[in-house]
Scaffold this motif. Structure first.
Motif, PDB file in Angstrom:
ATOM      1  N   SER A 191     -35.717  34.176 -12.052  1.00 38.66           N
ATOM      2  CA  SER A 191     -35.801  33.264 -11.073  1.00 38.66           C
ATOM      3  C   SER A 191     -35.663  31.728 -11.548  1.00 38.66           C
ATOM      4  CB  SER A 191     -37.518  33.253 -10.759  1.00 38.66           C
ATOM      5  OG  SER A 191     -37.941  32.933 -11.994  1.00 38.66           O
ATOM      6  N   TRP A 206     -42.817  36.393  -5.212  1.00 41.97           N
ATOM      7  CA  TRP A 206     -43.278  34.886  -4.933  1.00 41.97           C
ATOM      8  C   TRP A 206     -44.326  34.493  -5.862  1.00 41.97           C
ATOM      9  CZ3 TRP A 206     -44.768  32.752   0.585  1.00 41.97           C
ATOM     10  CH2 TRP A 206     -44.974  31.450   0.368  1.00 41.97           C
ATOM     11  N   CYS A 219     -37.685  40.460 -11.830  1.00 43.11           N
ATOM     12  CA  CYS A 219     -37.249  39.160 -11.067  1.00 43.11           C
ATOM     13  C   CYS A 219     -37.780  37.983 -11.349  1.00 43.11           C
ATOM     14  CB  CYS A 219     -38.085  39.562  -9.816  1.00 43.11           C
ATOM     15  SG  CYS A 219     -37.720  41.019  -8.741  1.00 43.11           S
ATOM     16  N   LEU A 220     -38.766  37.928 -12.215  1.00 44.41           N
ATOM     17  CA  LEU A 220     -39.141  36.459 -12.696  1.00 44.41           C
ATOM     18  C   LEU A 220     -38.048  35.993 -13.666  1.00 44.41           C
ATOM     19  CD1 LEU A 220     -41.395  34.459 -13.177  1.00 44.41           C
ATOM     20  CD2 LEU A 220     -42.250  35.794 -14.839  1.00 44.41           C
ATOM     21  N   HIS A 255     -45.691  29.232 -12.868  1.00 43.23           N
ATOM     22  CA  HIS A 255     -45.860  27.936 -13.201  1.00 43.23           C
ATOM     23  C   HIS A 255     -47.335  27.238 -13.387  1.00 43.23           C
ATOM     24  CE1 HIS A 255     -41.856  26.823 -12.010  1.00 43.23           C
ATOM     25  NE2 HIS A 255     -41.951  27.723 -10.794  1.00 43.23           N
ATOM     26  N   THR A 299     -45.767  35.700  -8.422  1.00 46.30           N
ATOM     27  CA  THR A 299     -45.800  35.840  -9.752  1.00 46.30           C
ATOM     28  C   THR A 299     -44.929  34.561 -10.333  1.00 46.30           C
ATOM     29  OG1 THR A 299     -45.595  38.273  -9.849  1.00 46.30           O
ATOM     30  CG2 THR A 299     -44.595  37.154 -11.714  1.00 46.30           C
ATOM     31  N   GLU A 300     -43.997  34.287  -9.595  1.00 44.55           N
ATOM     32  CA  GLU A 300     -43.302  32.572  -9.937  1.00 44.55           C
ATOM     33  C   GLU A 300     -44.578  31.849  -9.888  1.00 44.55           C
ATOM     34  OE1 GLU A 300     -39.365  30.295  -8.751  1.00 44.55           O
ATOM     35  OE2 GLU A 300     -39.429  32.199  -7.987  1.00 44.55           O
ATOM     36  N   ALA A 329     -37.987  29.608 -12.043  1.00 47.23           N
ATOM     37  CA  ALA A 329     -38.910  29.270 -13.080  1.00 47.23           C
ATOM     38  C   ALA A 329     -38.460  29.247 -14.463  1.00 47.23           C
ATOM     39  CB  ALA A 329     -39.976  30.210 -13.090  1.00 47.23           C
ATOM     40  N   GLY A 378     -36.240  25.000 -14.995  1.00 47.03           N
ATOM     41  CA  GLY A 378     -37.570  25.557 -15.237  1.00 47.03           C
ATOM     42  C   GLY A 378     -38.136  25.554 -16.674  1.00 47.03           C
TER      43      GLY A 378
END
Length: 281
Positions: free
Chosen positions: A162, A123, A158-159, A130, A125-126, A164, A170
């Motif tokens: 995501s 979370w 994971c990123l 941004h 890192t996302e 993002a 994104g």
């Protein structure tokens, strides 16, 4: 090798069904971050600024530096040992080449508050990603290279999966991804070092199933792995590379290298060539 001994302790605790103690021990083995706060200037990086941002009631830190004109930015996700200051030498090499930098510190690392976990790191890192684009509004994702180191490889994967990085909702596809000494999952690591413990390790809150998540990796990919890595076997790096559907992927075995000595005079030219090939197009 202390991490391997700690992992064995965690699995013994889980075998004894002391779940609460196991959770604390899990943080002890998987996230032994150095919480020491060192400003970039004190680490020998006067051109790097320290950014503070909030998420989930925690205050997180990132080191950031703008790129020189026409150069890419490295979004750097560090491993589970040390802090940002311990990577100052690496960051300096990026800056010397004109690359920009955005390096967030996980919860419990480098002055960031909070308690780390797999969910929290994903979370944070996302949110950091941004914020990265908010800090550099003229930047496009095609000028960004995502770099994950050890534990950071799992966070990076994971990123990549995501919202993002969704092409429409994104910031869009990145120039490339570099993974240094990736692992397939925590249960796989446990089984490798302590045969018969996979089922116990699967009870950990942090599983980091990177092999599964690699299936979403479409960006150009470079994987570096030491042939003598005693912590994460090189075969795991090969498996991650094979699982990624990227049409431009390369696996670089670093002969004689262990887990932390991959940045050598014979490997750095390959690293720079990859970044320049895909981020300077």
């Amino acid at each position: 090798m202390r991490g391997l001994l700690r992992l064995g302790v965690v699995l013994l605790i889980l075998a004894a069904a002391t779940v609460a103690l196991g959770s604390m021990a899990e943080r002890w083995v998987l996230y032994p971050f150095d919480a020491t706060h060192v400003p970039p200037a004190e680490a020998g990086l006067p051109g790097v600024e320290e950014l503070h941002f909030d998420n989930d009631g925690e205050t997180l830190i990132a080191w950031t530096a703008a790129p020189k004109r026409g150069k890419p930015v490295i979004f750097y996700l560090h491993g589970n040992a040390g802090n940002l200051a311990a990577r100052a030498g690496r960051f300096r090499r990026f800056l010397d080449r004109g690359y920009g930098l955005f390096a967030p510190a996980y919860r419990g690392s480098s002055g960031s508050s909070g308690t780390p976990s797999e969910a929290a790191l994903i979370w944070d890192t996302e949110v950091a990603f941004h914020r990265f684009f908010a800090e550099m509004p003229a930047l496009t994702a095609r000028r960004v290279v995502l770099y994950g180191e050890s534990l950071g490889t799992a966070v990076a994967l994971c990123l990549m999966a995501s919202p993002a990085l969704h092409p429409e909702k994104g910031h869009g596809p990145l120039a490339g991804v570099i993974l240094e000494a990736p692992f397939t999952s925590i249960p796989d690591l446990a089984e490798h070092h302590y045969p018969g413990t996979r089922a116990l390790a699967a009870r950990l809150d942090s599983a980091w199933p990177s092999l599964t998540r690699a299936a979403d990796l479409q960006a150009p990919l470079l994987v570096l792995h030491g042939t003598e890595d005693a912590l994460i076997p090189i075969e795991m790096g090969r498996q991650i590379t094979s699982a990624a559907p990227s049409r431009n992927k390369r696996f670089l075995p670093v002969k004689g290298a262990g887990h932390t000595d991959l940045w050598r005079t014979d490997t750095l030219p390959r690293l720079w060539a990859f970044i320049d090939q895909f981020a300077l197009r």
